[in-house]
Scaffold this motif. Structure first.
Motif, PDB file in Angstrom:
ATOM      1  N   THR A   1       0.819  -1.216   0.000  1.00 15.00           N
ATOM      2  CA  THR A   1       0.000   0.000   0.000  1.00 15.00           C
ATOM      3  C   THR A   1       0.852   1.265   0.000  1.00 15.00           C
ATOM      4  O   THR A   1       2.023   1.240   0.376  1.00 15.00           O
ATOM      5  CB  THR A   1      -0.893   0.030   1.240  1.00 15.00           C
ATOM      6  N   PRO A   2       0.251   2.390  -0.361  1.00 14.59           N
ATOM      7  CA  PRO A   2       0.958   3.668  -0.230  1.00 14.59           C
ATOM      8  C   PRO A   2       1.041   4.102   1.231  1.00 14.59           C
ATOM      9  O   PRO A   2       0.227   3.689   2.066  1.00 14.59           O
ATOM     10  CB  PRO A   2       0.086   4.640  -1.043  1.00 14.59           C
ATOM     11  N   VAL A   3       2.037   4.918   1.528  1.00 11.23           N
ATOM     12  CA  VAL A   3       2.167   5.488   2.866  1.00 11.23           C
ATOM     13  C   VAL A   3       1.843   6.974   2.811  1.00 11.23           C
ATOM     14  O   VAL A   3       1.962   7.621   1.765  1.00 11.23           O
ATOM     15  CB  VAL A   3       3.575   5.266   3.462  1.00 11.23           C
ATOM     16  N   GLY A   4       1.437   7.503   3.973  1.00 16.81           N
ATOM     17  CA  GLY A   4       1.120   8.919   4.077  1.00 16.81           C
ATOM     18  C   GLY A   4       2.170   9.667   4.868  1.00 16.81           C
ATOM     19  O   GLY A   4       3.366   9.364   4.799  1.00 16.81           O
TER      20      GLY A   4
ATOM     21  N   ARG B   1       0.206  11.428  -5.571  1.00 17.27           N
ATOM     22  CA  ARG B   1       0.711  11.883  -4.272  1.00 17.27           C
ATOM     23  C   ARG B   1       1.086  10.695  -3.400  1.00 17.27           C
ATOM     24  O   ARG B   1       2.130  10.703  -2.737  1.00 17.27           O
ATOM     25  CB  ARG B   1      -0.337  12.739  -3.566  1.00 17.27           C
ATOM     26  N   GLY B   2       0.253   9.648  -3.418  1.00 15.65           N
ATOM     27  CA  GLY B   2       0.564   8.461  -2.643  1.00 15.65           C
ATOM     28  C   GLY B   2       1.824   7.770  -3.126  1.00 15.65           C
ATOM     29  O   GLY B   2       2.638   7.310  -2.329  1.00 15.65           O
ATOM     30  N   ILE B   3       1.990   7.690  -4.444  1.00 17.21           N
ATOM     31  CA  ILE B   3       3.197   7.067  -4.991  1.00 17.21           C
ATOM     32  C   ILE B   3       4.433   7.877  -4.624  1.00 17.21           C
ATOM     33  O   ILE B   3       5.456   7.328  -4.190  1.00 17.21           O
ATOM     34  CB  ILE B   3       3.066   6.915  -6.520  1.00 17.21           C
ATOM     35  N   ARG B   4       4.350   9.196  -4.792  1.00 17.50           N
ATOM     36  CA  ARG B   4       5.507  10.040  -4.463  1.00 17.50           C
ATOM     37  C   ARG B   4       5.867   9.930  -2.982  1.00 17.50           C
ATOM     38  O   ARG B   4       7.051   9.808  -2.631  1.00 17.50           O
ATOM     39  CB  ARG B   4       5.219  11.495  -4.837  1.00 17.50           C
ATOM     40  N   ASN B   5       4.862   9.996  -2.118  1.00 18.08           N
ATOM     41  CA  ASN B   5       5.131   9.888  -0.678  1.00 18.08           C
ATOM     42  C   ASN B   5       5.802   8.556  -0.338  1.00 18.08           C
ATOM     43  O   ASN B   5       6.741   8.495   0.464  1.00 18.08           O
ATOM     44  CB  ASN B   5       3.833  10.021   0.120  1.00 18.08           C
TER      45      ASN B   5
ATOM     46  N   ARG C   1       7.720   7.813  -9.854  1.00 23.23           N
ATOM     47  CA  ARG C   1       7.269   9.197  -9.672  1.00 23.23           C
ATOM     48  C   ARG C   1       7.286   9.989 -10.971  1.00 23.23           C
ATOM     49  O   ARG C   1       6.578  10.990 -11.100  1.00 23.23           O
ATOM     50  CB  ARG C   1       8.158   9.885  -8.631  1.00 23.23           C
ATOM     51  N   THR C   2       8.097   9.541 -11.908  1.00 20.25           N
ATOM     52  CA  THR C   2       8.235  10.245 -13.189  1.00 20.25           C
ATOM     53  C   THR C   2       8.406   9.224 -14.301  1.00 20.25           C
ATOM     54  O   THR C   2       8.805   8.065 -14.048  1.00 20.25           O
ATOM     55  CB  THR C   2       9.472  11.166 -13.186  1.00 20.25           C
ATOM     56  N   PRO C   3       8.154   9.622 -15.549  1.00 21.27           N
ATOM     57  CA  PRO C   3       8.394   8.693 -16.664  1.00 21.27           C
ATOM     58  C   PRO C   3       9.848   8.242 -16.733  1.00 21.27           C
ATOM     59  O   PRO C   3      10.129   7.100 -17.116  1.00 21.27           O
ATOM     60  CB  PRO C   3       7.996   9.513 -17.895  1.00 21.27           C
ATOM     61  N   GLU C   4      10.756   9.123 -16.361  1.00 18.59           N
ATOM     62  CA  GLU C   4      12.182   8.776 -16.393  1.00 18.59           C
ATOM     63  C   GLU C   4      12.493   7.697 -15.351  1.00 18.59           C
ATOM     64  O   GLU C   4      13.245   6.748 -15.623  1.00 18.59           O
ATOM     65  CB  GLU C   4      13.040  10.018 -16.141  1.00 18.59           C
ATOM     66  N   GLU C   5      11.916   7.853 -14.165  1.00 21.19           N
ATOM     67  CA  GLU C   5      12.151   6.849 -13.128  1.00 21.19           C
ATOM     68  C   GLU C   5      11.562   5.498 -13.529  1.00 21.19           C
ATOM     69  O   GLU C   5      12.113   4.451 -13.201  1.00 21.19           O
ATOM     70  CB  GLU C   5      11.551   7.308 -11.796  1.00 21.19           C
ATOM     71  N   ALA C   6      10.449   5.519 -14.248  1.00 21.55           N
ATOM     72  CA  ALA C   6       9.801   4.277 -14.668  1.00 21.55           C
ATOM     73  C   ALA C   6      10.701   3.440 -15.572  1.00 21.55           C
ATOM     74  O   ALA C   6      10.536   2.221 -15.662  1.00 21.55           O
ATOM     75  CB  ALA C   6       8.491   4.591 -15.371  1.00 21.55           C
ATOM     76  N   LYS C   7      11.650   4.076 -16.246  1.00 19.04           N
ATOM     77  CA  LYS C   7      12.541   3.353 -17.151  1.00 19.04           C
ATOM     78  C   LYS C   7      13.742   2.743 -16.437  1.00 19.04           C
ATOM     79  O   LYS C   7      14.473   1.949 -17.018  1.00 19.04           O
ATOM     80  CB  LYS C   7      13.029   4.302 -18.249  1.00 19.04           C
ATOM     81  N   LYS C   8      13.952   3.129 -15.184  1.00 18.59           N
ATOM     82  CA  LYS C   8      15.117   2.637 -14.460  1.00 18.59           C
ATOM     83  C   LYS C   8      14.897   1.193 -14.006  1.00 18.59           C
ATOM     84  O   LYS C   8      13.780   0.750 -13.802  1.00 18.59           O
ATOM     85  CB  LYS C   8      15.401   3.531 -13.251  1.00 18.59           C
ATOM     86  N   ILE C   9      15.997   0.484 -13.836  1.00 15.74           N
ATOM     87  CA  ILE C   9      15.957  -0.890 -13.364  1.00 15.74           C
ATOM     88  C   ILE C   9      16.687  -0.964 -12.025  1.00 15.74           C
ATOM     89  O   ILE C   9      17.782  -0.425 -11.864  1.00 15.74           O
ATOM     90  CB  ILE C   9      16.628  -1.847 -14.370  1.00 15.74           C
ATOM     91  N   ASN C  10      16.068  -1.628 -11.070  1.00 16.92           N
ATOM     92  CA  ASN C  10      16.665  -1.804  -9.747  1.00 16.92           C
ATOM     93  C   ASN C  10      17.678  -2.949  -9.818  1.00 16.92           C
ATOM     94  O   ASN C  10      17.315  -4.123  -9.784  1.00 16.92           O
ATOM     95  CB  ASN C  10      15.553  -2.118  -8.737  1.00 16.92           C
ATOM     96  N   VAL C  11      18.953  -2.597  -9.956  1.00 16.19           N
ATOM     97  CA  VAL C  11      20.039  -3.577 -10.002  1.00 16.19           C
ATOM     98  C   VAL C  11      20.921  -3.370  -8.782  1.00 16.19           C
ATOM     99  O   VAL C  11      21.395  -2.252  -8.533  1.00 16.19           O
ATOM    100  CB  VAL C  11      20.878  -3.453 -11.293  1.00 16.19           C
TER     101      VAL C  11
END
Length: 392
Positions: free
Chosen positions: A91-94, A137-141, A158-168
């Protein structure tokens, strides 16, 4: 594409009794190895927020009157032992002081992330049907709070640029990528111009994400996937089909499933381990069903061989203790649990202390029932799934 699951490179030994037998994959001289711990949904219901408030009063710790440390402390000996520990943040956090919400539009305290980090988790999947409960807002928080405590994350952006990143991540000298995908909520779908905010499950997107991970140098790719039907201990037809496709058409090395809130089997599919659902790591449903409080920590041992990676699968059973409900001013029944706690079942059974016979029986039921669900698709045979010992 080179699959990173080991191919049994074997010699044959012919005997009159049993014919040819494959031997275990041989470790590569100087080969690397690492361990992965992964668990099911972290789902903070209002009763668990109330528990964190009581614990903060007792410990004097936490933030803004909430301390989730005691709630999760029971799994720290297992989670902290892994070289890479993966959680699923449902879930998102506040904000630390709220307001907070429960089902169906969750917004939970960010203090839970501190506890997740403190017990030893390194990174979390964040793609779920609740990801967009409170919009961008929930995703960013959520992702900013994860960054603050040092938790990795994948599955939302949070952004289209971040969506392209890979968690390595570098794990014992091995580059390990973690991907996260989910079906999307029909109640709170991402708008068309924000579709990049959530990794929605599709075969083409999973294939492309793995390709990007390999381009980034990933030697091992782990996929977390939010799928299936809630409260069913058997994987659905769609789960089985997607697992088969992943094992046949990609080089993904391990699949970690969640969403059902109950334990489903762990099975090797065409050489790839698939944990269809590890149940809940922690939750407090409004109507506890017994099996919703039982979960599993999947433990996977990766060993480099001449032909890729040999992966052994283990598990630990967990149980969320729930105190009985009493009216204000009433005392708890003698021998009952007093607080919400996540326990490592085998550790409790090894040292039950002064637990009542009734509680010991409850732990035994959790161990036996969870093992049955995990083995329900044949994993204890040639696949080799077995309970993990902390002494290993």
């Amino acid at each position: 594409m080179v699959r990173a699951v080991s191919i049994l490179a074997a010699t044959a030994s012919l005997t009159a009794a049993c014919g040819s037998e494959a031997v275990e994959p041989q470790a590569k001289p100087g080969g690397r190895s690492f361990t992965v711990a992964a668990a099911g949904d972290i789902l903070i219901h209002p009763e668990l927020v109330e528990q964190a408030a009581r614990d903060a009063d007792s410990t004097g710790e936490g933030e803004a009157g909430l301390d989730f440390g005691p709630l999760l402390a029971g799994v720290k000996p297992v989670i902290s032992k892994a070289d890479l520990a993966i959680c699923h943040m449902e879930t998102p956090v506040g904000k630390p002081k709220g307001p907070f919400e429960g089902y169906p539009e969750f917004l939970v305290p960010p203090q839970i992330l501190t506890a997740i980090k403190d017990v030893g988790y390194d990174t979390c999947s964040t793609a779920s049907n609740h990801t967009y409960d409170h919009g961008m807002r929930g995703i960013r928080n959520t992702l900013s709070a994860m960054d603050k405590v040092g938790l990795g994350h994948t599955g939302s952006a949070r952004t289209p640029e971040e969506a392209k990143k890979i968690n390595v991540r570098d794990v014992n000298g091995v580059k390990v990528a973690h991907l996260s995908f989910s079906w999307e909520s029909f109640v709170h779908p991402t708008p068309k111009d924000k579709r990049w905010a959530l990794n929605r499950t599709s075969s083409s997107k999973i294939r492309k994400a793995e390709a990007r991970a390999r381009d980034k140098g990933a030697e091992v790719v782990i996929l977390s996937v939010h799928w299936g039907a809630e409260y069913y201990n058997e994987p659905s037809t769609s789960q089985l089909s997607l697992a088969r496709w992943i094992s046949e058409e990609t080089g993904i090395d391990l699949v970690i499933g969640h969403h059902s809130h109950v334990v489903q089997p762990i099975q090797k599919v065409n050489g790839t381990w698939v944990a269809y659902s590890l149940g809940n790591q922690v939750a407090r449903h409004s109507s506890p069903a017994g099996i919703t409080e039982e979960g599993a920590i999947g433990w996977f041992e990766f060993r480099e061989t001449a032909d890729g990676w040999d992966v052994a699968a283990r598990y630990r059973t967990t149980l969320v203790e729930i105190p009985p409900e009493v009216q204000p001013g009433e005392k708890l029944p003698e021998g009952s649990v007093e607080d919400h706690r996540v326990r490592d079942v085998q550790s409790v059974l090894d040292e039950p202390g002064d637990l009542s016979q009734e509680l010991i029986a409850r732990y035994r039921l959790a161990a036996e029932r969870t093992g049955g669900f995990l083995y329900n698709r044949g994993a204890p045979g040639g696949d080799g799934l077995k309970a993990m010992s902390l002494r290993e």
